[in-house]
Design a protein around this motif. Structure first.
Motif, PDB file in Angstrom:
ATOM      1  N   ASP A   1      81.302  10.411 133.184  1.00 37.19           N
ATOM      2  CA  ASP A   1      83.193  10.140 132.638  1.00 37.19           C
ATOM      3  C   ASP A   1      82.884  10.228 130.638  1.00 37.19           C
ATOM      4  O   ASP A   1      82.254  10.264 130.489  1.00 37.19           O
ATOM      5  CB  ASP A   1      83.214   8.469 133.146  1.00 37.19           C
ATOM      6  CG  ASP A   1      82.141   7.475 132.747  1.00 37.19           C
ATOM      7  OD1 ASP A   1      80.652   7.880 131.627  1.00 37.19           O
ATOM      8  OD2 ASP A   1      82.239   6.406 132.153  1.00 37.19           O
TER       9      ASP A   1
ATOM     10  N   TYR B   1      91.268   7.301 131.465  1.00 39.58           N
ATOM     11  CA  TYR B   1      89.552   7.550 131.969  1.00 39.58           C
ATOM     12  C   TYR B   1      89.097   8.415 132.437  1.00 39.58           C
ATOM     13  O   TYR B   1      90.410   8.184 133.670  1.00 39.58           O
ATOM     14  CB  TYR B   1      89.039   6.198 132.032  1.00 39.58           C
ATOM     15  CG  TYR B   1      87.699   5.809 132.813  1.00 39.58           C
ATOM     16  CD1 TYR B   1      86.527   6.391 131.341  1.00 39.58           C
ATOM     17  CD2 TYR B   1      87.018   5.267 134.019  1.00 39.58           C
ATOM     18  CE1 TYR B   1      85.110   5.715 131.963  1.00 39.58           C
ATOM     19  CE2 TYR B   1      86.104   5.286 134.714  1.00 39.58           C
ATOM     20  CZ  TYR B   1      85.188   5.530 133.515  1.00 39.58           C
ATOM     21  OH  TYR B   1      83.709   5.408 133.743  1.00 39.58           O
TER      22      TYR B   1
ATOM     23  N   LEU C   1      86.879  10.098 135.557  1.00 35.54           N
ATOM     24  CA  LEU C   1      85.503  10.280 135.952  1.00 35.54           C
ATOM     25  C   LEU C   1      85.513  11.794 136.615  1.00 35.54           C
ATOM     26  O   LEU C   1      86.224  12.093 137.579  1.00 35.54           O
ATOM     27  CB  LEU C   1      85.378   9.241 137.369  1.00 35.54           C
ATOM     28  CG  LEU C   1      85.315   8.139 136.946  1.00 35.54           C
ATOM     29  CD1 LEU C   1      85.379   7.599 138.395  1.00 35.54           C
ATOM     30  CD2 LEU C   1      83.909   8.011 136.594  1.00 35.54           C
TER      31      LEU C   1
ATOM     32  N   LEU D   1      85.048   2.181 144.137  1.00 36.55           N
ATOM     33  CA  LEU D   1      85.096   1.749 142.852  1.00 36.55           C
ATOM     34  C   LEU D   1      85.826   1.416 142.629  1.00 36.55           C
ATOM     35  O   LEU D   1      86.996   0.325 143.069  1.00 36.55           O
ATOM     36  CB  LEU D   1      84.677   2.836 142.152  1.00 36.55           C
ATOM     37  CG  LEU D   1      85.734   3.402 141.271  1.00 36.55           C
ATOM     38  CD1 LEU D   1      85.446   4.416 140.338  1.00 36.55           C
ATOM     39  CD2 LEU D   1      86.803   4.405 142.184  1.00 36.55           C
TER      40      LEU D   1
ATOM     41  N   LEU E   1      86.396  -0.520 137.862  1.00 31.32           N
ATOM     42  CA  LEU E   1      85.867  -0.560 136.947  1.00 31.32           C
ATOM     43  C   LEU E   1      86.292  -1.570 135.793  1.00 31.32           C
ATOM     44  O   LEU E   1      86.969  -2.927 136.377  1.00 31.32           O
ATOM     45  CB  LEU E   1      87.160   0.761 136.241  1.00 31.32           C
ATOM     46  CG  LEU E   1      87.780   1.507 136.680  1.00 31.32           C
ATOM     47  CD1 LEU E   1      88.866   2.419 135.965  1.00 31.32           C
ATOM     48  CD2 LEU E   1      86.432   2.644 136.341  1.00 31.32           C
TER      49      LEU E   1
ATOM     50  N   PRO F   1      81.877   1.628 135.432  1.00 27.42           N
ATOM     51  CA  PRO F   1      82.383   2.237 136.472  1.00 27.42           C
ATOM     52  C   PRO F   1      80.620   0.771 137.265  1.00 27.42           C
ATOM     53  O   PRO F   1      80.239   0.987 136.866  1.00 27.42           O
ATOM     54  CB  PRO F   1      82.412   3.218 136.345  1.00 27.42           C
ATOM     55  CG  PRO F   1      81.440   3.630 135.327  1.00 27.42           C
ATOM     56  CD  PRO F   1      81.581   2.739 134.234  1.00 27.42           C
TER      57      PRO F   1
ATOM     58  N   LEU G   1      80.691   1.958 140.376  1.00 26.94           N
ATOM     59  CA  LEU G   1      80.383   2.548 141.901  1.00 26.94           C
ATOM     60  C   LEU G   1      80.219   2.529 142.676  1.00 26.94           C
ATOM     61  O   LEU G   1      79.110   1.661 143.237  1.00 26.94           O
ATOM     62  CB  LEU G   1      79.978   4.347 140.712  1.00 26.94           C
ATOM     63  CG  LEU G   1      80.289   4.879 139.379  1.00 26.94           C
ATOM     64  CD1 LEU G   1      79.065   5.101 139.139  1.00 26.94           C
ATOM     65  CD2 LEU G   1      81.115   5.156 139.923  1.00 26.94           C
TER      66      LEU G   1
END
Ligand code: B3K
Ligand code: ZN
Length: 876
Positions: free
Chosen positions: A457, A466, A468, A492, A494, A534, A536
């Protein structure tokens, strides 16, 4: 036993059957050594199979053929051909009645496939290809027929059961009973069942949503009649759940379940007459652990759910096995999640998938969810077909949402009711009902191996963006060097620095499922004030490995703050894994081992967290198993794994002693046993604390285990205390506890199995010498798969320390047992050999010892097709 080179069956060779069987009348005269089977089939040329009248090919194995007639005329033996595994009969008309008489020997049948005897009770197991051990038949799932079954048996077998409804009952002149059953639903032969025995039953009723009354009966030997209540309750819950969640009602007037002691797997979904391994259906608080209670609930539901996903809509061929198994495991997992704690169920399932299915995917038997070929289909009742197959269905559910998935399943059942279909038909129904394209998604069915997602990231503070970057790859597997990118639903969230979920889109959603479809892809999130953390693959939204460089602090933060409970647990596993990897490296280098204080403090704060579900706390406290660590290692150094894990466990136990003790005492109570999720959660955490405390081997900790053992009012607490004593008390204390336990429970088959398993899987107690001694115990029986799984399987699969003894004696022992078992029960032998098939992943000195053991199995000669397939593919 096998031919020199067993044949390989390929999916690409599939052809529709030449002949169909409209009805099947079976007549059994039961005798232990010589059961007479008469079958009468209405046969018809399949209009879809082309022109002409090819010979009728029937499958048949280990049968004594007595006669063949067509339309009442005896066919002379010179006219038909007996094949190694069947019969070929010339045909001169497109429709006819075929009658075959043959004899079988249930008493000698130790393969537990076909018709066999278990504790004097006749029972059958026909999936996948067991019906051919009963009579000659087109034993393939796309031949569906209406069955009528007559059973004739002496008076000592008062209960005579088969599929469907009982339509006739009589007594012969010589006093034998004659009962006839008729199943109104056409089915493949693999769903046929017969039971005859001196059985008792409990009975209940269920009223379906449309108001039909269904009789529910659970049959077992008289001594077990008090252990049926939980299964019956589970069955009724499952019936209601399937109506509510899938709109599926039961379709016959009676649903029967029978418990048998000798059974190769957990249970079998025969139409209207499910047959269960006793261990997967019988339970009472004083004899069954919480894990058994939950397993029974899940398996009863699983088999019941098959009535739609498997029986009403079945598989065209065995390559499609995951069509019914993956879907049905998904259904039972969701049912269990609804009945208990959703997060904990998911954690348990993922832990198992990661440990065992990922290992299968990385091993010599790796295969896609829909395999392309097999030698022996019994070898493909695997974690990949079941558990990865489940994940594939779950991903469709994630992609379509609950309502879209339901539309798809409604269409699937409506379109294919009464048919034998393919995985493709399932995906197509999902697509058609939702107007979506799952083209790329289909690769999950055809490509083997566990995909890896490498995630990195970047945060651009100036624009608040941001990014990814997700790269996917998938390792080569046998026969598949290159893989195309998968369609991966990547869920996901954040987190901001306060641990709150950030909005991820204009609507303010804080949870997002990214569509990963390319080998490399970037995803941008704009309008952020600070670099987020994150979370994930929330909920484990796809069966993949995710690599992302989390720092220790970030993992601690996720363990504390992540709103996704699954990912809180996952962070604890990542943290433990990193610590254990470092300890392994230190051990190998001869350096002093040390567990960082920060790691210990993370565990302390989990233990002190009173907000979390205690079951989740227990899961987070437990270190990854040695098997999990082995699976995640590049190269397995078993000695280093054991040293690192034992060290970390002891350090944690010593450092957290007071917290563990306080938590233990807080969770002790006098409440009456209930297998409710809340009570199971408390016992789980309490016994996790006890297990840790016992690791210290301090006198007060051992005394605690002894006290719990003496006072336990349920099997969960009793078994946990016994395990703690076996692992950490002095030998004489452990020995005394074992004896007390055995004296009390020797009459109870399920508890004796547990007693065997606790010993063979104990790192301290389960030495090879003790395991060999257990095999001499009067209660051990090589012909009973549960006993084999408890003693030999407990040692090879659950006693990582002793099995991997550096002298290789564990591997040789396993090889010896596999060779012996193959003569009795090839399915069990082929399954049991698994641990030594993974030799390539071990450090060379151990891998070589494993390979040598495997080679000795091969060299023993005359292997069954089952065992030959696994061993030959693993030696390559
Ligand atoms: N369908 C059976 C498995 C049969 C295995 C045969 N070797 C149980 C189940 O999955 O429900
Ligand atoms: Zn199943």
């Amino acid at each position: 036993m096998r031919d020199a080179q067993p044949r390989t069956v390929y999916l690409k060779d599939y052809r529709v059957p030449d002949y169909l069987v409209d009805s099947t009348r079976l007549h059994f005269e039961l005798q232990p050594k010589a059961t007479l089977v008469k079958s009468q089939l209405q046969v018809r040329r399949n209009p879809e199979a082309g022109e002409g009248l090819p010979p009728l090919q029937l499958d048949g194995v280990e049968l004594e053929l007595l006669s063949v007639s067509i339309d009442g005329e005896l066919v002379p033996a010179s006219r038909y051909r007996e094949l190694p595994e069947g019969l070929s009969i010339p045909v001169d008309k497109a429709e006819f009645t075929l009658e075959i008489h043959n004899r079988i020997n249930p008493e000698e049948n130790t393969s537990l496939e076909g018709l066999y005897l278990s504790n004097g009770m006749y029972c059958t197991q026909c999936e996948a290809e067991g019906f051919r051990k009963i009579t000659y038949y087109p034993d393939r799932p796309d031949v569906m027929s209406k069955f009528t079954t007559t059973i004739v048996a002496p008076r000592q077998y008062p209960v005579l059961l088969s599929n469907g409804n009982e339509i006739e009952r009589a007594t012969t002149e010589d006093g034998r009973q004659v009962v006839t059953w008729e199943d109104p639903f056409a089915k493949p032969a693999y769903l046929f069942a017969l039971v005859a025995g001196d059985l008792q039953h409990v009975e209940d009723r269920f009223t379906t949503a449309s108001g039909r009354e269904v009789k529910l009966q659970l049959f077992t030997e008289a001594k077990n009649i008090g252990k049926c209540e939980h299964a019956m309750r589970s069955l009724k819950k499952a019936m209601r759940w399937d109506e509510e969640v899938y709109g599926r009602e039961y379709d016959l007037d009676i649903f029967m379940v029978v418990a048998v002691d000798h059974f190769n797997m957990g249970a079998m979904e025969n139409k209207g007459l499910n047959i269960f391994n006793s261990a997967c259906v019988l339970a009472s608080p004083d004899t069954a652990t919480d894990a058994s209670f939950q397993r029974i609930e899940a398996i009863v539901a699983h088999e019941y759910f098959h009535n739609w996903s498997g029986n009403r809509v079945t598989c065209r061929d065995w390559f499609q096995l995951s069509l019914k198994e993956g879907f049905t495991v998904f259904r039972d997992a969701e049912f269990s999640a609804d009945m208990n704690s959703r997060a904990v169920k998911r954690i348990e399932d993922v832990a198992m998938l990661r440990t065992a299915q990922f290992a299968e995917d990385a091993g010599p038997m790796a295969h896609p969810v829909r395999p392309d070929s097999y030698m022996e289909i019994s070898n493909f009742y695997t974690l990949t077909i079941y558990e990865k197959g489940e994940e594939v269905v779950r991903m469709i559910h994630t992609l379509l949402g609950a309502a879209g998935f339901r539309k798809g399943s409604d269409l699937y059942f409506e379109r294919h009711d009464g048919q034998a279909v393919t995985c493709e038909d399932f995906v197509k129904a999902m697509e058609d009902a939702n107007g979506v394209d799952l083209g790329q998604f289909r690769r999950w069915y055809s490509q083997a191996g566990t995909p890896v997602l490498n995630v990195s990231d970047d945060f651009d503070a100036a624009s608040g963006t941001y990014t990814l970057t997700v790269k996917q790859s998938c390792p080569a597997t046998p026969g598949q060097e290159e893989k195309l990118p998968f369609h991966i639903p990547f869920a996901l969230g954040l987190l901001d620095s306060d641990g709150n979920d950030l909005p991820l889109d204009a609507e303010g959603n804080t949870h997002k499922v990214l569509q990963v479809t390319e080998a490399e892809q970037q995803f941008r999130f704009a309008g952020l004030q600070e670099k987020p953390l994150p979370s994930l693959l929330r909920g484990f939204s796809a069966p993949v490995r995710v690599c992302y460089e989390y720092s220790l602090e970030q993992l601690q933060f996720l363990m504390r703050c992540d709103s996704d409970e699954f990912n809180r647990w996952d962070a604890s596993q990542r943290l433990a894994f990193a610590a254990l990897e470092k300890l392994q490296a230190d051990f190998r280098n001869g350096d002093t081992l040390q567990l960082p204080a920060a790691v210990i403090e993370s565990y302390r704060s989990v233990l002190q967290n009173r907000e979390l579900d205690p079951a989740l706390v227990a899961e987070m406290l437990a270190l990854p198993s040695a098997q999990t660590l082995a699976e995640q290692a590049q190269t397995i150094d078993a000695e280093a794994i054991v040293a690192a894990r034992d060290f970390a466990r002891r350090e944690l136990a010593l450092a957290l002693k007071d917290d563990l003790h306080a938590c233990y005492l807080r969770l002790c109570n006098e409440r009456e046993y209930s297998p409710s999720a809340a009570d199971i959660a408390e016992r789980s955490l309490k016994n996790t604390c006890l297990a840790y405390l016992a690791v210290t081997q301090a006198a007060d900790a051992v005394a605690l285990a002894e006290a719990q053992f003496a006072a336990a009012a349920n099997m969960t607490d009793s078994a946990a205390a016994l395990a703690a004593l076996l692992n950490h008390a002095a030998d004489d204390v452990a020995q005394a506890a074992l004896q007390t336990f055995y004296d009390r429970w020797q009459g109870d088959t399920q508890v004796v199995e547990l007693w065997f398993g606790l010993q063979s899987s104990s790192a301290s107690w389960g030495t090879l010498g003790n395991v060999r001694a257990l095999m001499q115990h009067p209660a051990f029986e090589m012909k009973n798969p549960n006993k084999v799984r408890a003693v030999i399987g407990g040692f090879a699969n659950r006693n990582f320390t002793r099995f991997h003894d550096t002298d290789g004696s564990g591997f040789q022992f396993l090889a010896e047992q596999v060779i012996a078992l193959d003569k009795l029960n090839p399915q069990i032998a082929a399954r049991l050999v698994t641990p030594i098939t993974r030799w390539k992943k071990y450090i060379p000195e151990m891998g070589e010892k494993m390979r040598a053991a495997l080679q000795s199995v091969m060299d023993s000669g005359n292997l069954s097709r089952d065992l030959y397939e696994v061993v030959s593919k693993s030696l390559v």
